[in-house]
Enzyme design. Structure first.
Site, PDB file in Angstrom:
ATOM      1  N   GLY A   1       4.590  -1.629   4.496  1.00 29.96           N
ATOM      2  CA  GLY A   1       4.057  -2.435   3.390  1.00 29.96           C
ATOM      3  C   GLY A   1       5.008  -2.444   2.221  1.00 29.96           C
ATOM      4  CG  ASN A   2       5.186  -5.368  -0.328  1.00 27.62           C
ATOM      5  OD1 ASN A   2       4.435  -5.513  -1.279  1.00 27.62           O
ATOM      6  ND2 ASN A   2       5.206  -6.209   0.713  1.00 27.62           N
ATOM      7  NE  ARG A   3       6.024   1.159  -6.043  1.00 28.03           N
ATOM      8  CZ  ARG A   3       6.613   1.273  -7.231  1.00 28.03           C
ATOM      9  NH1 ARG A   3       7.920   1.044  -7.331  1.00 28.03           N
ATOM     10  NH2 ARG A   3       5.938   1.605  -8.292  1.00 28.03           N
ATOM     11  CB  SER A   4       3.167  -6.721  -4.018  1.00 31.21           C
ATOM     12  OG  SER A   4       2.404  -7.690  -4.677  1.00 31.21           O
TER      13      SER A   4
ATOM     14  CB  ALA B   1       5.699  -8.696  -1.983  1.00 38.24           C
TER      15      ALA B   1
END
Ligand code: CTP
Length: 418
Positions: free
Chosen positions: A204-207, A277
């Site tokens: 995943g990502n930090r958005s 994102a």
């Protein structure tokens, strides 16, 4: 809408100038009907200039058009602001000794009054009785507000601010102030995709989804019909959007799902904003069972990743005529290249009409309520720059969208940048 604004003799008449201005600006046909006393506070030329219609107080002017009843008959809405104690008493009794009185008797439209008087007058049993009768008849009463009055005394009696009167009046007829995005269908993606590794793990990502949701809410507040395509967003961030009638929320988990939803929703959209994102890669083979260390080689494992399609570039290739496409680019400063240079390359590669470029670092851009973006157009020109709350940034982005839309011509080269 045909709106009659009655003005009676109170110092708050100066606030009604702004009310009339707001109504005219919103595209309504406004006829001002002052009482003689009202003209002692704000003169006839002001009302005529601001409403762009002739103004009279008398039933004896413009008799050929039976003005004493025609205004009331034509009205979709009647607002009396300020409404003095005297006028409210006359309304209660049905006295029609001037044009405002006859207009009020001749109308079947909703009537909104914004009382303004001294506290003693507002609390007098006569006024209390009159207000009860008027309310009983369906008259909508806005205010008065509690605050400082003209004589330096204070208490309930101040006329409500023009914006408040306007909102109540429009609500009375089931309308709301039309925003500058009214009539536009907008699709906004927000949050971060999650690419599964196995049933319990993902890349995943930090958005947090905050910026995309701010963009969606700002559009809704400016009158657009909004589809919010939510990839993973932080808990609680979606709550505000979920109660808006003009925001429809569709969720998407992976980049592939997001791509499918975006393509379907963009088919009928005027503006598409890709604020999500998106993971550039997904795991080549998602394990149907939880991966266990027992089955893994000593010392570590290797995951094979395959590239996800570029959703934004795909939307640009398949766009419908007149559609505006906006991307976001979260960048970390690179060697020998400014943030803007990187943004320009990305805008050219993707073919966006607008690209909002922001600098990110571990402590900047993500998860925080603030942001700073520079917006560049298809030619790479800077068209907006805003540092502030994510909502401020969203507003600046919509201003930029409106600025590029009127001249927007869909050309083959922009539709097919590659
Ligand atoms: N985007 C997309 N599909 C992808 C990757 C990104 O639609 N597979 C969109 C994002 O939603 C964003 C814009 O493209 O609006 C830029 O995303 P970014 O991650 O900055 O660009 P990339 O194309 O991934 O380029 P790079 O990671 O090499 O900087």
């Amino acid at each position: 809408m045909f709106v009659v604004v009655g003005v009676t003799g109170g110092i708050a008449a100066y606030k009604t100038v702004q009310l009339v201005r707001l109504l005219v600006k919103a595209g309504h046909e406004v006829h001002v009907v002052p009482t003689d006393d009202a003209l002692r506070f704000v003169g006839l030329p002001t009302w005529e200039a601001i409403s762009r219609h002739p103004v009279t107080t008398s039933v004896h002017d413009d008799v050929a058009r039976v003005r004493h009843v025609s205004l009331g008959q034509s009205a979709d809405l009647v607002i009396v602001a300020p409404a003095t104690a005297n006028t409210l008493a006359k309304m209660t009794a049905g006295i029609a000794e001037d044009l405002l009185g006859t207009t009020l008797l001749a109308t079947t439209a909703p009537v909104v009054v914004a009382p303004a008087m001294h506290t003693e007058m507002w609390r007098h049993p006569a006024t209390v009785h009159n207000m009860a009768v008027l309310r009983e008849r369906g008259v909508i009463v806005v205010g008065p507000e509690d605050g400082e009055l003209t004589g330096g005394d204070s208490g309930p009696g101040r006329m409500s601010e023009p914006e408040v009167v306007l909102a109540a009046a429009l609500a009375a007829v089931g309308a709301s102030a039309p925003g500058d995005l009214a009539g536009l269908r907008v699709v906004v993606s927000a949050g971060g995709t999650r690419e599964p590794i196995d049933p319990v793990r993902f890349i995943g990502n930090r958005s947090s989804g905050r910026q995309g949701i701010a963009v969606a809410l700002a559009a809704a507040d400016r009158g657009a019909d909004v589809v919010l395509v939510a990839a993973h967003v932080e808990e609680g961030v979606l709550a505000e959007a979920s109660v808006r009638p003009s925001v429809r929320i569709v969720s998407a988990g992976t980049a592939e799902e997001l791509g499918t939803v975006m393509a379907a929703e963009a088919a009928s959209a005027d503006v598409v904003v890709m604020a999500a994102a998106v993971a550039d890669y997904r795991v080549a083979e998602v394990s149907p069972l939880k991966r266990s260390k027992d089955a893994a080689p000593e010392g570590g494992i290797t995951l094979d990743l395959v590239e996800n399609p570029d959703i934004l570039a795909g939307l640009v290739r398949g766009r419908r005529g007149g559609q505006t496409i906006v991307g976001f680019a979260a960048e970390t400063p690179g060697e020998g290249e400014t943030l803007l240079d990187r943004g320009r390359r990305k805008a050219a590669r993707k073919g966006t009409d607008l690209l909002a470029v922001n600098e990110v670092g571990w402590a900047r851009g993500f998860e925080s309520p603030d942001n700073a973006v520079t917006v560049i157009d298809a030619a790479g020109e800077v068209v907006a720059a805003r540092r502030g709350s994510k909502r401020d940034v969203a507003e600046a982005l919509w201003d930029a969208v409106l600025a590029v839309r009127p001249d927007q011509q869909l050309t083959q080269s922009r539709a097919n940048p590659k």
